[in-house]
Design an enzyme around this catalytic site. Structure first.
Site, PDB file in Angstrom:
ATOM      1  N   LYS A  37       0.764  -1.288  -0.027  1.00 23.53           N
ATOM      2  CA  LYS A  37       0.026  -0.054   0.047  1.00 23.53           C
ATOM      3  C   LYS A  37       0.889   1.144  -0.059  1.00 23.53           C
ATOM      4  O   LYS A  37       0.631   2.327  -0.824  1.00 23.53           O
ATOM      5  CB  LYS A  37      -0.906   0.119   1.132  1.00 23.53           C
ATOM      6  CG  LYS A  37      -1.942   1.154   1.260  1.00 23.53           C
ATOM      7  CD  LYS A  37      -2.955   0.987   2.346  1.00 23.53           C
ATOM      8  CE  LYS A  37      -3.732  -0.199   2.260  1.00 23.53           C
ATOM      9  NZ  LYS A  37      -4.807  -0.416   3.182  1.00 23.53           N
ATOM     10  N   ARG A  54      -3.439   3.019   8.507  1.00 23.82           N
ATOM     11  CA  ARG A  54      -3.790   1.660   7.795  1.00 23.82           C
ATOM     12  C   ARG A  54      -2.399   0.877   7.715  1.00 23.82           C
ATOM     13  O   ARG A  54      -1.391   1.401   7.572  1.00 23.82           O
ATOM     14  CB  ARG A  54      -4.209   1.973   6.399  1.00 23.82           C
ATOM     15  CG  ARG A  54      -5.545   2.852   6.446  1.00 23.82           C
ATOM     16  CD  ARG A  54      -5.758   3.311   4.682  1.00 23.82           C
ATOM     17  NE  ARG A  54      -6.922   3.900   4.820  1.00 23.82           N
ATOM     18  CZ  ARG A  54      -8.316   3.630   4.724  1.00 23.82           C
ATOM     19  NH1 ARG A  54      -8.569   2.384   4.697  1.00 23.82           N
ATOM     20  NH2 ARG A  54      -9.126   4.466   4.469  1.00 23.82           N
ATOM     21  N   GLY A 108      -8.132  -7.144   4.661  1.00 23.52           N
ATOM     22  CA  GLY A 108      -9.044  -7.334   5.872  1.00 23.52           C
ATOM     23  C   GLY A 108      -8.302  -8.105   7.051  1.00 23.52           C
ATOM     24  O   GLY A 108      -9.062  -8.247   8.165  1.00 23.52           O
ATOM     25  N   MET A 148      -5.689  -7.240   8.822  1.00 25.10           N
ATOM     26  CA  MET A 148      -4.931  -6.571   9.802  1.00 25.10           C
ATOM     27  C   MET A 148      -5.741  -5.162  10.057  1.00 25.10           C
ATOM     28  O   MET A 148      -6.608  -5.085   9.643  1.00 25.10           O
ATOM     29  CB  MET A 148      -3.294  -6.356   9.458  1.00 25.10           C
ATOM     30  CG  MET A 148      -2.645  -7.431   9.372  1.00 25.10           C
ATOM     31  SD  MET A 148      -0.935  -6.825   9.061  1.00 25.10           S
ATOM     32  CE  MET A 148      -0.823  -6.726   7.318  1.00 25.10           C
ATOM     33  N   ARG A 181      -3.673  -1.112  -6.121  1.00 29.03           N
ATOM     34  CA  ARG A 181      -2.382  -2.155  -6.285  1.00 29.03           C
ATOM     35  C   ARG A 181      -2.946  -3.051  -7.417  1.00 29.03           C
ATOM     36  O   ARG A 181      -4.085  -2.787  -8.201  1.00 29.03           O
ATOM     37  CB  ARG A 181      -2.831  -2.988  -4.979  1.00 29.03           C
ATOM     38  CG  ARG A 181      -4.223  -3.696  -4.968  1.00 29.03           C
ATOM     39  CD  ARG A 181      -4.454  -4.285  -3.396  1.00 29.03           C
ATOM     40  NE  ARG A 181      -5.971  -4.303  -3.319  1.00 29.03           N
ATOM     41  CZ  ARG A 181      -6.454  -4.797  -2.031  1.00 29.03           C
ATOM     42  NH1 ARG A 181      -5.607  -4.731  -0.835  1.00 29.03           N
ATOM     43  NH2 ARG A 181      -7.739  -4.971  -1.825  1.00 29.03           N
ATOM     44  N   HIS A 184     -15.803  -7.495   1.276  1.00 27.52           N
ATOM     45  CA  HIS A 184     -14.655  -8.394   1.967  1.00 27.52           C
ATOM     46  C   HIS A 184     -14.874  -9.880   1.629  1.00 27.52           C
ATOM     47  O   HIS A 184     -13.804 -10.412   0.910  1.00 27.52           O
ATOM     48  CB  HIS A 184     -14.930  -8.375   3.593  1.00 27.52           C
ATOM     49  CG  HIS A 184     -13.967  -9.436   4.257  1.00 27.52           C
ATOM     50  ND1 HIS A 184     -14.380 -10.557   4.657  1.00 27.52           N
ATOM     51  CD2 HIS A 184     -12.697  -9.256   4.605  1.00 27.52           C
ATOM     52  CE1 HIS A 184     -13.562 -11.294   5.099  1.00 27.52           C
ATOM     53  NE2 HIS A 184     -12.349 -10.504   5.233  1.00 27.52           N
ATOM     54  N   SER A 196      14.725 -41.828 -12.427  1.00 30.19           N
ATOM     55  CA  SER A 196      13.377 -41.184 -12.028  1.00 30.19           C
ATOM     56  C   SER A 196      13.107 -41.267 -10.664  1.00 30.19           C
ATOM     57  O   SER A 196      13.210 -42.377 -10.009  1.00 30.19           O
ATOM     58  CB  SER A 196      12.155 -42.046 -12.700  1.00 30.19           C
ATOM     59  OG  SER A 196      10.906 -41.362 -12.592  1.00 30.19           O
ATOM     60  N   CYS A 234       8.532 -38.917 -10.971  1.00 29.80           N
ATOM     61  CA  CYS A 234       7.318 -39.586 -11.480  1.00 29.80           C
ATOM     62  C   CYS A 234       6.303 -39.716 -10.070  1.00 29.80           C
ATOM     63  O   CYS A 234       5.252 -40.251 -10.151  1.00 29.80           O
ATOM     64  CB  CYS A 234       7.356 -41.161 -12.282  1.00 29.80           C
ATOM     65  SG  CYS A 234       8.231 -42.293 -11.152  1.00 29.80           S
ATOM     66  N   TYR A 279      12.451 -34.241 -17.382  1.00 27.61           N
ATOM     67  CA  TYR A 279      11.117 -34.346 -17.398  1.00 27.61           C
ATOM     68  C   TYR A 279      10.340 -34.273 -16.096  1.00 27.61           C
ATOM     69  O   TYR A 279      10.881 -34.929 -15.165  1.00 27.61           O
ATOM     70  CB  TYR A 279      10.660 -35.378 -18.395  1.00 27.61           C
ATOM     71  CG  TYR A 279      10.839 -37.021 -17.783  1.00 27.61           C
ATOM     72  CD1 TYR A 279       9.743 -37.595 -17.093  1.00 27.61           C
ATOM     73  CD2 TYR A 279      12.125 -37.585 -18.100  1.00 27.61           C
ATOM     74  CE1 TYR A 279      10.134 -38.810 -16.721  1.00 27.61           C
ATOM     75  CE2 TYR A 279      12.320 -38.726 -17.791  1.00 27.61           C
ATOM     76  CZ  TYR A 279      11.398 -39.536 -16.808  1.00 27.61           C
ATOM     77  OH  TYR A 279      11.530 -40.885 -16.409  1.00 27.61           O
TER      78      TYR A 279
END
Length: 912
Positions: A22, A91, A100, A102, A335, A451, A795, A863, A883
């Protein structure tokens, strides 16, 4: 000496770690010349220092006073001065958005004297007393620890006594009485009075915001969103501007695009004669942002211009909070906005089309988790008659559950295995545990920026807000729908977050458009190449299916990791190939011994002679050969890694207790137990192991059960020969499980070579299958250099590697104590869900390095279940694997994340 305070004009968006999200964005808007009320930010470093020591950092108070003096000078007023007081908002502002979670305290600086001055200078007594009662309520609950229910009850009683439907209909005298009631509540509950000193109000408010970082709901939210606990929050102190000054004032929340669908254009909620907290709290239903154009055309045009500036500057969807004070627009926050999965894909595609971002940046802004959500089924609304109610489609998706009316009940029922829908008039931050537990959230009040909507979208929860036709009776624990329909607690509801509808009962589901598209095989060729989208809605507004296809195209074009599938049947292999799999990374042969074939395994286990065992193996051979032939045909031209039999043989026999009870019951009735049952019980007893997952399984079976490896290898070899003779291109790979020592693998590999040579000679076709091993024991990882002398590929079986590294039995511990470990932060997520990088990941790194030191170019994959986990895919990319392999339905997710992993650490804009 550390510096703890920065004016807005001193910061910027690149300082989020210090100033919080913020604060850094307020600074950025100030730099852009937007109308931001002046103020300053107290840094996250100050918060961390406070949390470490329990006291205010040295020098912080002096810095706050100096910056406050600058704000006072710019405003021409002093904090709390009697005649024309400067009022402040305080804030929170963490680095990562925690809506919401804090604390916020508004109207700092009001007291019994300055409220009279504010009434006089504003020309509105009602406004002054409304602001004062808000301060006393917020300060009392947030700073002084008074339960908010005390204030809510007092307000409800006053409205009832005055016959006022909402706060707006309370007069100045009513609000003045309410202030005194609130102050009495504080004295009764705390033993102290509400502080009249503005300086004390400010100091205590700042420290309360610091303390809220470790509040229960903030910690719960961080665990849910995997936000580190040691970041701390910044605090933003800002000159108050007032939206509650009358009909020419108000507050709102705006998005530059729809955060639910991604559609372009201004979107949001506005509430006349209200402060910003009223909008997100959902206590009064808002009007659509478009209504502001009628109410205040000039402010609306100015807001639209600022929104365009911000979207162009941030090159993304922006979430904006604003206030209009007697016709003057003020920008209070921006934001990069939270969005649904559908919106994320759509916005990424649109912004790329508009040239604001590159295709790689678009790929970086979507996620495998979001793609998985889009693959979830939707309601078949043609199967239901009438919706119970309609509201705002705040967060899309389809969810079914029993209605519950408070957070605690949602948590309790969910823990008992029940699916629930949390129903509230509106949610507050205290409802977070219930929102996490519930399948969906339904509120009768609030808009798409309330909210409930914001938090649900962030968590990917289904949500319908503002269903005004529903009357939620929290005391009676029921809701009343139009036409008098009563829904008691426990009644099943179906919530459609995409359409904003609520249906009684359980509505059937159908595949989503994205899933239908993926199942059609339109997102990639057989080798996982670039996709050709089948749905296009135009470059300006691409449909979500088109947007998903484009993201997968880009991921396939840039990813280094191949993506294979875990498939045990030809049907699984066909499905995996449609989803874009580049082969089979794990074919579990034990799954082929289930059903009617279990009897053949019983015969092999019970064999008393070599001849009996050989007959059982001979009967299994053609069945295995057919299985392998079908899978190799489905994956023709692509590798198929076939794992030799892995689980303990006793898993194919009846349960010991069931057999013993059956025999004992027969004997108790005077009967003679079946000879076969007695024989089975003897075998089961002989083969019983206290910990079978660490017993006779994997390579150990092949070494102690004569003929087992030969049978499976012969079936594989003959299937390969058959496909070669038919003109196919089979690429079978033989994988030996649970190897802990190179000598185990050497013995098995010699037998594999012998059998394949016999198959080649008998068929007249050269059959040569690579032989590799699973790395699923810590010893295998630590001796990988020696094992690589015999293994042609590795693997990682990360399920067993996690179990054996942690000493966990997965079947037991997840139900026994994982919830406690997660609550206490021992680990942020189950290590069976996301790979433990510090422990298991370290073993992976060692095995990769030592294996390739012995055999350069060693092919290495994974895998285990982690092969389809987005975060784990990024680790495997970094670790240098070739992979990942996962369930067929996770293949698109793994493809997307493999592409995103390639972009990490690179400048995506380079590919513009």
């Amino acid at each position: 000496m550390a510096r703890y305070v920065y004016d807005f004009h001193e910061g910027g968006r690149d300082m989020a770690g210090l100033l919080g999200g913020k604060g850094s964005n307020l600074a950025e808007m100030t730099r852009l010349g937007l109308p931001v009320p002046p103020g300053f930010t107290i840094t996250t470093e100050a918060c961390r220092a406070f949390l470490d020591t329990g006291g205010e950092p040295a020098g912080m108070a002096r810095e706050v006073s100096a910056h406050l003096a600058d704000v006072e000078s710019a405003a021409g007023r002093r904090l709390g001065q009697p005649g024309d007081p400067l009022l402040l908002s305080v804030r929170s502002g963490a680095r990562f958005s925690m809506p919401g979670m804090m604390e916020t305290i508004l109207d700092i600086g009001l007291n019994d004297e300055s409220v009279l001055g504010l009434a006089k200078v504003s020309g509105s007594e009602r406004f002054a007393w409304d602001s004062y009662r808000r301060l006393v309520q917020m300060f009392g609950s947030t700073v002084m620890g008074v339960g908010s229910s005390h204030f809510e009850r007092a307000l409800a009683l006053l409205k009832e006594a005055c016959g006022a439907p909402d706060d707006v209909h309370l007069g100045a005298d009513d609000l003045a009485r309410l202030v005194e009631t609130y102050k009495d509540i504080i004295r009764t509950e705390t033993g102290e009075s509400f502080p009249q000193s503005p300086a004390e109000q400010l100091r205590r408010a700042v420290l309360a915001v610091f303390e809220s970082w470790n509040g229960e709901r903030a910690r719960l939210y961080r665990r849910r969103e995997h936000i580190a606990d040691d970041l701390g929050t910044a605090v933003n102190v800002q000159r108050m501007v007032f939206g509650n000054l009358g009909s020419d004032s108000g507050s709102g929340v705006a998005f530059t695009r729809d955060p639910a669908t991604g559609r372009p254009g201004p979107y949001g909620d506005y509430l006349p004669d209200a402060q910003g907290e009223d909008v997100v709290a959902g206590i009064r239903n808002t009007v659509p942002l478009a209504e502001l154009e009628r109410l205040d055309p000039r402010a609306y045009r100015e807001l639209r211009a600022h929104m365009a500036t911000l979207e162009q500057h941030y090159r993304d969807l922006c979430d904006i909070e604003f206030t209009i004070e007697r016709g003057r627009l003020w920008m209070l926050q921006t934001r990069v906005g939270k969005r649904t999965a559908e919106a994320a894909f759509a916005i990424a595609a649109e912004l790329a089309d508009e040239g604001l971002i590159t295709p790689d940046e678009g790929l970086a802004r979507v996620s495998g988790e979001g793609l998985a959500r889009l693959m979830f089924p939707r309601f078949d609304t043609s199967a239901t008659d009438v919706a119970l109610a309609h509201g705002l489609p705040a967060s899309p998706g389809a969810a079914v559950g029993a209605a519950v009316f408070d957070s605690a009940e949602a948590v309790r029922r969910t823990a008992a295995g029940e699916k629930v829908v949390l129903v509230r008039q509106e949610t507050t931050p205290d409802d977070l545990p219930g929102m996490i537990a519930a399948q969906a959230v339904l509120t009768s009040r609030g808009g798409k920026t309330s909210h409930a909507a914001v938090v649900a979208r962030g968590m990917g929860k289904v949500c319908v807000c503002g269903a005004e036709d529903l009357s939620v009776d929290l005391e009676a624990r029921r809701l009343i729908a139009p036409h008098g329909t009563v829904v008691e607690e426990g009644t099943v509801l179906s919530v459609d977050g995409s359409a904003g509808a609520v249906y009684p009962g359980s509505v059937p589901l159908v595949a989503s458009a994205v899933m239908r598209f993926l199942e059609a095989g339109a997102t990639g060729d057989a080798a996982g190449g670039p996709a050709a989208a089948t749905e296009t809605a135009g470059k300006e507004t691409p449909g979500v299916v088109d947007a998903v296809a484009r993201a997968l195209n880009r991921a396939d074009a840039v990813r280094r990791l191949e993506v294979r599938a875990n498939a045990d049947t030809p049907e699984d292999a066909v499905r995996a190939r449609r989803f874009g799999a580049q082969g089979v990374g794990l074919c579990r042969t034990e799954h082929m011994f289930l059903g009617e074939r279990r009897k053949l395994v019983e015969q092999m286990v019970l064999a008393g002679t070599d001849a009996q065992r050989d007959r059982a193996l001979a009967a299994l051979l053609p069945l295995q050969r057919e299985d392998f032939t079908g899978i190799l045909e489905a994956m023709d031209g692509l590798p198929v890694t076939i794992r030799l039999l892995d689980p303990p043989l006793h898993e194919f026999l009846p349960d010991h207790t069931e057999l013993a009870v059956r025999i004992a019951t027969t004997q108790a009735r005077g009967g003679l137990p079946a000879a076969h049952d007695v024989e089975l019980l003897t075998a089961v007893t002989r083969m019983h192991e206290e910990n079978p997952m660490l017993g006779l399984r994997g390579v150990r079976l092949g070494l102690v059960v004569p003929g087992l490896v030969a049978m499976q290898v012969r079936a594989i070899g003959e299937a390969v020969a058959r496909r070669l003779s038919a003109g196919g291109d089979p690429k079978a790979e033989i994988m030996v499980p649970l190897v802990g020592d190179v000598r185990e693998l050497r013995i098995v590999r010699e037998e594999v070579r012998r059998v394949l040579a016999e198959v080649s000679q008998a068929s007249g076709v050269r059959v040569d299958c690579p032989v590799g091993t699973m790395i699923e024991l810590p010893r295998a990882a630590l001796t990988a250099g020696r094992i690589a002398e015999e293994a042609e590929f590795f693997s990682f079986g990360t399920n067993d590697l996690t179990q054996t590294t942690w000493g966990f039995s997965r079947d037991d511990v997840e139900a026994e104590f994982f919830s406690a470990y997660l609550d206490k932060g021992v680990f942020p997520v189950s290590p069976f869900e996301t790979l433990d990088r510090d422990g298991v990941g370290r073993l992976v790194d060692i095995a990769v390095a030592e294996g390739r030191a012995t055999r350069p170019g060693l092919k290495i994959g994974v895998c285990g279940e982690h092969g389809g986990d987005p975060d784990s895919v990024h680790f495997f990319h970094t670790a240098g694997l070739d992979y990942v392999s996962c369930s067929p339905f996770r293949v698109p997710v793994a493809r997307l994340e493999a592409g995103r992993a390639t972009l990490e650490g690179t400048d995506a804009s380079d590919s513009r």
